[in-house]
Design an enzyme around this catalytic site. Structure first.
Site: not given
Ligand code: GDP
Ligand code: MN
Length: 401
Positions: A119, A207
């Site tokens: 991530y 993101e």
């Protein structure tokens, strides 16, 4: 402003970030042609909606056993079958709410052999007034859950705007992901490109979830969500073309045209307020009284009668609104002007839900007189607490009736 994954990846590629190759498609034929143009033999068919959680999402029309919004296809034929099932149908994910979102575009990409999922996100950290990079080994899954259950697995790296992105920032990211050698170098380079792009395009967020390490040692962006700072949109006319109006709330689009700050919320009490602080307080006190706001609508400090009328019409155009609370402090703005706007709008739209108005400040008596003489059924309130109690009671009463 948010954009689709395929648009985000096109921007990323332009800024030197590795992404899988893919083609956007709006029909089954286009999806098949897209797959034929890719190397294969594995393809991924991805629903393009402005919401995450597509992989685990389900199509409202297809039942629980059908595939979700991200599907691996093992042949061109399978791509066609997936496209036929997905296009035009409603994808429901944890982020769309129960109503889901209709899928009108697909992204057909080349399948990637995933070794590890990470991530990585960049956002504006208001605490430090800097761009922050949020990095975690726990990619692919729900990052909110990771933040809640195991916050130690998330590292935040803030970037000094004077120095820009420096080598130690990249090294910290690589270390967090336990990458070494060539992969660590690739990670640093990727983070630097993302930071440069973030600043150049005035992003609010980039993101990447997941960032993946492939079987043959590459680091690529498998899914990306990008949003731009709306206050800086005037600096980027080129990004306007990326807007997908079908993804935006029509009331919010109309509000922007009138220069009104309007945000749709889930409750049933419409709010018209001047000033963001007062808007927050109004929403809080509605909740304190056991109800929920249907929107946040700030007409601003010096709104005209026309603006108030527009705001009123917008609030009423939301079918969820079962009552309206107007809470205005007349400082720069005069209460009589507000009152005139409310009366004009209420007459024009044939107001059929309870309306509670709390006015305070300049010309408040004149404003209250205009409301009282309007012949409309307007409940006047003396202060914020009184106003909230009255609108909640009015809505409950009309619900019971
Ligand atoms: P999201 O569910 O909306 O976040 O969509 P993603 O693009 O992140 O896809 C969800 C998941 O599908 C990823 O975390 C991967 O596990 C899987 N996935 C997506 N693309 C590929 C691919 O090219 N190859 C493989 N093996 N899995 C993929
Ligand atoms: Mn994802």
């Amino acid at each position: 402003m948010n954009i689709h994954e395929y648009q985000a990846k096109e921007l990323l590629a332009k800024h030197g970030v590795a992404v899988p190759i893919g083609v956007m498609a709006t029909s089954v034929d286009e999806a098949v042609a897209a797959a034929q143009s890719l190397p294969g033999p594995i393809y991924v068919v991805k629903a393009q909606i402005h919401a995450g959680g597509r992989g685990k999402g389900r199509f409202a029309e297809l039942g629980p056993d059908a595939g979700g919004g991200v599907r691996i296809a093992k042949s061109v034929e399978e791509v066609g079958e997936d496209a036929r099932e997905m296009l035009g149908n409603t994808l429901v994910t944890v982020q769309t709410g129960e109503a889901g979102k209709q899928v009108n575009r697909l992204y057909v990409t080349d399948g990637v052999d995933i070794a590890k999922e990470y991530y990585l996100a960049l956002l504006v950290d208001r605490g430090s007034s800097r761009v922050a990079m949020v990095v975690s080994t726990e990619g692919g899954m729900d990052i909110e859950k990771v933040a809640h259950d195991s916050p130690e697995k998330i590292t935040t790296i803030t970037i000094d705007p004077d120095a820009g992105f420096i080598d130690t920032d990249g090294a910290k990211a690589a270390e967090t992901l336990r990458l070494s050698g060539g992969l660590a170098e690739k990670c640093s380079a990727l983070c630097r490109s993302l930071y440069d792009m973030f600043v150049a395009l005035d992003c609010a967020m980039i993101e990447v979830n997941p960032l993946v390490e492939t079987g043959d040692g590459e680091l690529i962006v498998l899914d990306a969500k990008i949003s731009f700072d709306s206050s800086a949109e005037f600096r980027h006319p080129e990004l306007e073309a990326l807007r997908d109006p079908s993804e935006e709330n029509p009331i919010e689009v109309e509000a922007a045209r009138h220069d009104l700050a309007y945000i749709k919320l889930d409750g049933n009490i419409g709010c018209m307020v001047n000033g963001a602080g007062l808007a927050m307080a109004t929403m809080d006190i509605i909740k304190l009284n056991g109800a929920f706001p249907a929107n946040f609508c700030d007409v601003g400090g010096g709104a005209s009668k026309e603006k108030v009328t527009a705001a009123f019409k917008l609030i009423l155009s939301d079918p969820a609104v079962e009552g309206i609370l107007v809470n205005i402090f007349g400082g720069i703005m005069r209460c009589d002007v507000i009152a005139e706007g409310i009366v004009a709008a209420a007459k024009e739209v044939a107001l059929d839900v309870p309306l509670v108005v709390r006015l305070e400040g300049t010309n408040v008596e004149k404003g209250k007189a205009i409301l009282a003489e309007s012949g409309l059924r307007i409940v006047s309130a003396d202060d914020l607490g009184d106003a909230a109690r009255k609108i909640v009671a009015e809505v409950r009463e009309s619900e019971a009736a």
